[in-house]
Motif scaffolding. Sequence first.
Motif, PDB file in Angstrom:
ATOM      1  N   PRO A 476       0.790  -1.244   0.000  1.00 34.18           N
ATOM      2  CA  PRO A 476       0.000   0.000   0.000  1.00 34.18           C
ATOM      3  C   PRO A 476       0.819   1.289   0.000  1.00 34.18           C
ATOM      4  O   PRO A 476       0.262   2.360  -0.222  1.00 34.18           O
ATOM      5  N   LYS A 477       2.137   1.212   0.203  1.00 36.98           N
ATOM      6  CA  LYS A 477       2.896   2.476   0.276  1.00 36.98           C
ATOM      7  C   LYS A 477       2.974   3.218  -1.071  1.00 36.98           C
ATOM      8  O   LYS A 477       3.309   4.401  -1.101  1.00 36.98           O
ATOM      9  N   ILE A 478       2.642   2.522  -2.165  1.00 38.93           N
ATOM     10  CA  ILE A 478       2.665   3.231  -3.461  1.00 38.93           C
ATOM     11  C   ILE A 478       1.245   3.613  -3.903  1.00 38.93           C
ATOM     12  O   ILE A 478       1.039   4.061  -5.012  1.00 38.93           O
ATOM     13  N   LYS A 479       0.270   3.427  -2.995  1.00 40.02           N
ATOM     14  CA  LYS A 479      -1.132   3.630  -3.391  1.00 40.02           C
ATOM     15  C   LYS A 479      -1.821   4.685  -2.544  1.00 40.02           C
ATOM     16  O   LYS A 479      -1.518   4.845  -1.369  1.00 40.02           O
ATOM     17  N   CYS A 480      -2.759   5.406  -3.166  1.00 35.83           N
ATOM     18  CA  CYS A 480      -3.579   6.359  -2.432  1.00 35.83           C
ATOM     19  C   CYS A 480      -5.020   6.147  -2.896  1.00 35.83           C
ATOM     20  O   CYS A 480      -5.265   6.054  -4.093  1.00 35.83           O
TER      21      CYS A 480
END
Length: 714
Positions: A476-480
Amino acid sequence: MAINIPTFAATQISLLAAELEAEVAETSALVSLHSPSALQRAGWALTNLTVLSQRTGLGGKTVVELGNDPAFRGEGDLPEHGIRSGDIVLLAEQPTGSGKKREVREMERKGVKGVVVRVGKQNLGVAVDEENEGRGEGVPGGDRRVWVVKLADEVTWKRMNGTMERMAKMGEGEYSYFMRVLFGLTTPSPVPEDLSKDEEVGEGKIQWFDPSLNESQRDAIRFALKSQEIALVHGPPGTGKTHTLIELILQLLARNNRILVCGPSNISVDNIVERLAPHKVPLIRLGHPARLLPSVLNHSLDVLTRTSEAGAIVKDVRAEMDAKQASIRKTRSGKERKAIYADLKELRKEYRQRERKCVSNLISSSKVVLATLHGSGGFQLRDEQFDVVIIDEASQALEAQCWVPLLSAKKAVCAGDHLQLPPTIKSLNSSASKTSKSKKDTGPTTTPNTTAAPPIPKGATLETTLFDRLLSLHGPKIKCMLTTQYRMHELIMRFPSDELYEGKLVAAPAVASRLLNQLPYPGIKDIDETREPLIFIDTQGGDFSEKTEEDDEGGDGKGGVTKRSLYGDSKSNEGEAMLVREHVRCLVEEGGVRAEDVAVVSPYNAQLALLAPLKEQYPGIELGSVDGFQGREKEAVIVTLVRSNPDGEVGFLAEKRRLNVAMTRPKRSLTVIGDSETVKKGSKFLKKWMEFLEENADLRYPDLASLTAAAGDS
Ligand SMILES: Nc1ncnc2c1ncn2[C@@H]1O[C@H](COP(=O)(O)OP(=O)(O)OP(=O)(O)O)[C@@H](O)[C@H]1O
């Protein structure tokens, strides 16, 4: 885990070869087994046409206008058909009788391949491929009766394959930092966690162009601006994904970035052009002008090439080309036609040379370039550099397709929703074909011209999109995620939100309690069906059983046409169909809801075929497969689930993403018709959904006997 790029590319090449083969085989088998009229009914062809005219379309392409053959059908509207703008088709003289032994390749020699560029009520336009010219017999001339049949899209396949071949051959030293991140050879640069305030991003404090953006949309934009290599914008249904991308493009431009914007389909790209154009940014849309929406033509590269100064020089060449086109229709001699095509080829060469100069000037002066994913692989962008590549609807694109623009990217922003359906795959190693045997026995095949591909590793499938792969690679760190949705009533939204989107979706106040009875037009009535946002008509009890399509006659009386081969092993459910008809009648005739505000959606094509007469009874109503309805919305949606059997077999329904699409299309009213007993046995997710509906929907238990009696009376 890091992924070896040459192995990845080799696997993609094998998967793509299998996919093309499956697609060609499917078309081939259908065309050789069925009569033209049966193919038309199944959405594969449009028959009994005549060539009305030929003209040089934009960009120097030949467009053939077709309309009803007056000798056969009379003039007037075309019949119901499934040919859509953008389809790759064969235009040929129409064969007679059933299609025994009709070979696609043989037909191709007799006709021409092209792209459907316009579908009107009475006619349609097909832009003919240049490579046809001078080969075969060309466009059937005179007053011969012609038809168009859908073909596999080999052009897109070639672009993807070429890109994968390039990747397979690259040495490690050629991998950009961006590529290394996307294959897990290195980790993405960290994005600062605190995104809550308008701090400095790039060259300046953010000045929002659109003041109405909600907080999750602003967060997504800050996130995309701050990320160095990759950002995924996760947009659940109705959350304003495209809205957000427009603002992101404007923000990137304000920071002096040069941007390439792509999507898997022409419509996805045109949608962005239309919304970006009012901001008066210097933009260019690449692509066959005849395939673009009329509203975006002014930004089309081909049109700009014609209207700019350099364009004037090519005018004479165009006039000469038009005269040649006109003379083709007058001649029936194959020899003369060939000579004319040879002249046209020369003229076109000259036209192209002049055009190219003009094109490269226009492109290099533009800050935003928009194209389909495969369109971005054309000669026009060969030496162009962009700071950011944006891909909309990335979760509906094949990964190989995304790499066409990404191969030269430094940073990418991908928007999509991996919890809705991935692109449709026809080859055997897709999960869809694991649940359905229908694609296997499609009969004789034409093998495409592919180089021998290595065997496909276990578990590899084209259904795994770039979006999916990056999420499992980097988490999830590359997602918003966007969280405010502007489509559904709160009750319609609740189940998908809780079960799929971690309970994070919020209905915007303007839509949270909207009902059909508040539709702003005269004649709308307040009855149960227009007052309830969620209705569940539960057919449990065993009376409403499903039916598998039999190998029975397709109805044209010519033999050899089976419903099974046109619809696969599709299921239907007559009892549910009766309930659908009754509910539509109630909404439209008693509730005053306009037919164009109602859609009936089903996972099964055979059920839709059963319901087809509704379109004549209620003009404007839409009937669609769940897969075909992705990306669409309607005020009222009726979902017929079809499956009802003692074994709890649910087939297609087991796919969560398909159910998610089905239940998130409506704005004010969702009616689900299904057998809760059967459906509950399908999966944990289905069981929860049925329980949710039992607790929260307006529940109805229909009685088949009285329904049949009522249907008989009317
Ligand atoms: N901040 C906002 N304020 C008000 N309305 C908004 C806002 N953002 C989006 N919308 C509205 O929500 C609707 C959906 O927006 P948009 O078409 O951009 O969504 P999308 O996410 O691309 O669509 P889909 O759900 O089909 O993927 C549009 O009618 C749009 O005007």
